[in-house]
Design a protein around this motif. Structure first.
Motif, PDB file in Angstrom:
ATOM      1  N   TYR A 181       0.829  -1.205   0.000  1.00 14.28           N
ATOM      2  CA  TYR A 181       0.000   0.000   0.000  1.00 14.28           C
ATOM      3  C   TYR A 181       0.866   1.258   0.000  1.00 14.28           C
ATOM      4  CZ  TYR A 181      -4.160  -2.796   0.979  1.00 14.28           C
ATOM      5  OH  TYR A 181      -5.183  -3.709   0.899  1.00 14.28           O
ATOM      6  N   THR A 194      -9.295   7.572  -9.929  1.00 15.03           N
ATOM      7  CA  THR A 194      -9.611   6.257 -10.488  1.00 15.03           C
ATOM      8  C   THR A 194     -10.110   6.399 -11.928  1.00 15.03           C
ATOM      9  OG1 THR A 194     -11.897   6.295  -9.710  1.00 15.03           O
ATOM     10  CG2 THR A 194     -10.218   5.448  -8.184  1.00 15.03           C
ATOM     11  N   GLN A 195     -10.228   5.277 -12.603  1.00  9.04           N
ATOM     12  CA  GLN A 195     -10.679   5.299 -13.993  1.00  9.04           C
ATOM     13  C   GLN A 195     -12.099   5.828 -14.140  1.00  9.04           C
ATOM     14  OE1 GLN A 195      -8.963   4.855 -16.736  1.00  9.04           O
ATOM     15  NE2 GLN A 195      -7.059   4.372 -15.644  1.00  9.04           N
ATOM     16  N   GLN A 200      -9.287   9.532  -4.710  1.00  9.99           N
ATOM     17  CA  GLN A 200      -9.019   8.647  -3.579  1.00  9.99           C
ATOM     18  C   GLN A 200      -7.700   8.995  -2.911  1.00  9.99           C
ATOM     19  OE1 GLN A 200      -9.498   4.489  -4.452  1.00  9.99           O
ATOM     20  NE2 GLN A 200      -8.726   3.793  -2.476  1.00  9.99           N
ATOM     21  N   PHE A 233      -4.983   2.678  -0.792  1.00 10.92           N
ATOM     22  CA  PHE A 233      -4.900   2.066  -2.116  1.00 10.92           C
ATOM     23  C   PHE A 233      -3.528   1.440  -2.313  1.00 10.92           C
ATOM     24  CE2 PHE A 233      -4.044   6.621  -2.523  1.00 10.92           C
ATOM     25  CZ  PHE A 233      -2.799   6.644  -3.156  1.00 10.92           C
ATOM     26  N   ARG A 234      -3.482   0.435  -3.162  1.00  8.36           N
ATOM     27  CA  ARG A 234      -2.256  -0.311  -3.398  1.00  8.36           C
ATOM     28  C   ARG A 234      -1.425   0.359  -4.501  1.00  8.36           C
ATOM     29  NH1 ARG A 234      -2.630  -5.208  -0.795  1.00  8.36           N
ATOM     30  NH2 ARG A 234      -0.822  -5.970  -1.943  1.00  8.36           N
ATOM     31  N   GLU A 236      -0.427  -1.010  -7.170  1.00  7.78           N
ATOM     32  CA  GLU A 236      -0.988  -1.367  -8.474  1.00  7.78           C
ATOM     33  C   GLU A 236      -2.186  -0.485  -8.825  1.00  7.78           C
ATOM     34  OE1 GLU A 236      -3.566  -5.178  -8.319  1.00  7.78           O
ATOM     35  OE2 GLU A 236      -2.065  -5.426  -6.734  1.00  7.78           O
ATOM     36  N   ASP A 237      -2.917  -0.016  -7.797  1.00  7.92           N
ATOM     37  CA  ASP A 237      -4.036   0.901  -8.051  1.00  7.92           C
ATOM     38  C   ASP A 237      -3.517   2.224  -8.598  1.00  7.92           C
ATOM     39  OD1 ASP A 237      -5.939  -0.923  -7.014  1.00  7.92           O
ATOM     40  OD2 ASP A 237      -5.507  -0.256  -4.969  1.00  7.92           O
ATOM     41  N   ALA A 238      -2.408   2.685  -8.047  1.00  9.23           N
ATOM     42  CA  ALA A 238      -1.808   3.935  -8.525  1.00  9.23           C
ATOM     43  C   ALA A 238      -1.273   3.772  -9.946  1.00  9.23           C
ATOM     44  CB  ALA A 238      -0.692   4.375  -7.580  1.00  9.23           C
ATOM     45  N   ASN A 240      -2.350   1.884 -12.205  1.00 10.58           N
ATOM     46  CA  ASN A 240      -3.464   1.749 -13.151  1.00 10.58           C
ATOM     47  C   ASN A 240      -4.449   2.915 -13.083  1.00 10.58           C
ATOM     48  OD1 ASN A 240      -2.664  -0.819 -14.204  1.00 10.58           O
ATOM     49  ND2 ASN A 240      -3.385  -1.771 -12.309  1.00 10.58           N
ATOM     50  N   ALA A 241      -4.118   3.943 -12.317  1.00 10.65           N
ATOM     51  CA  ALA A 241      -5.026   5.071 -12.142  1.00 10.65           C
ATOM     52  C   ALA A 241      -5.034   5.983 -13.363  1.00 10.65           C
ATOM     53  CB  ALA A 241      -4.621   5.868 -10.904  1.00 10.65           C
TER      54      ALA A 241
END
Length: 288
Positions: A181, A194-195, A200, A233-234, A236-238, A240-241
């Motif tokens: 995270y 986010t997409q 967030q 958020f992880r 990977e979330d960043a 893919n953001a």
């Protein structure tokens, strides 16, 4: 370009910065037993000053550290520094330590030991900084800090190590990560878009600093109808953001265009970060 000499403040005195000194027994020097705040100055005006002082008061309370100055007195000192240094744009740094006990002892000193208050100012580009326009590249760094990151203490060695790591790896800054995270930046809070255009950022807890600019940006986002999620958020979330950006008093908002060498979206500042910065600057410039 040679840096001009500035006037600093130490325990009631305004002094040339090369004469502004504290004791070798000051607990801030010996134990990092102190707290600090950095307030941005734009057009000669303090930005979000009241919130900075509220956070300073909270930090002092959490550390049982006496703050023998009220908000009005601290504001007056800030304004005097702005005037004496003819500061148009930059920052004012405030540091309060538990004081000089004249001995090295881990125990808190007696209540009659007076805290040490130091302030100084620096000129710096905030409004038109190129990193705000073009974005920054960051790397991740394991969060090795202590477990009360919500207190703004002067113990900043881990942050220095993270920034040095970023510099050696050709990046502009670092993001502290733990167990996959992202907690926050080395001296900032971190946001993603986010997409589906939700904003967030990590919820407030002892893992992150309750940023003053973070607070302002969340309020602006809600005013503009953006959905806000305060949840961890992880990495990977960043990655893919749609957007990633950091916030702090002296950066306001800097878009993150690359993490660990990987582009975020198209590898350029996103529209939401750019627009939020524009709105925040408009409000900041109107503060008195």
């Amino acid at each position: 370009m040679e840096r001009k000499s500035m006037i600093a403040y130490v325990n009631g005195e305004f002094l040339p910065e090369n004469q502004a000194t504290v004791s070798i027994f000051d607990r801030g020097f010996l134990f990092a037993d102190g707290v600090y705040e950095v307030t941005a100055v734009i057009n000669g005006q303090l930005i979000d000053f009241e919130h900075h002082i509220a956070r300073l008061q909270r930090s002092c309370h959490e550390l049982e550290l006496t703050l023998p100055y009220g908000e009005a007195e601290l504001k007056q000192i800030h304004h005097q520094l702005i005037e004496k240094n003819n500061l148009h744009e930059g920052l004012i740094y405030l540091q309060l330590t538990r004081g000089n006990a004249m001995t090295r002892n881990f125990l808190y000193p007696d209540k009659d030991v007076k805290p040490t208050l130091v302030l100084f100012s620096q000129e710096s580009s905030i409004v038109d900084h190129p990193k705000a326009k073009f974005g920054i590249e960051v790397v991740t760094f394991d969060d090795i800090r202590w477990q009360r990151c919500d207190i703004k203490t002067v113990a900043l060695l881990a942050a220095s190590m993270a920034k040095e790591y970023a510099h050696k790896h050709g990046a502009d800054d670092a993001l502290f990560t733990k167990d996959g995270y992202i907690n926050e930046g080395s001296s900032s809070n971190c946001f993603i878009v986010t997409q589906d255009d939700k904003l967030q950022t990590r919820e407030l807890n002892n893992k992150i600093l309750p940023g003053i600019t973070r607070r302002a940006i969340l309020a602006l986002a809600q005013e503009k109808g953006l959905e806000v999620i305060e949840k961890a958020f992880r990495l990977e979330d960043a990655l893919n953001a749609k957007e990633v950006f950091i916030t702090s008093a002296t950066t306001l908002i800097w878009p993150v265009i690359k993490i660990n060498g990987q582009n975020i979206s198209e590898g350029k500042p996103g529209s939401i970060a750019v627009r939020l910065r524009e709105i925040y600057l408009q409000k900041a410039k109107s503060q008195k």
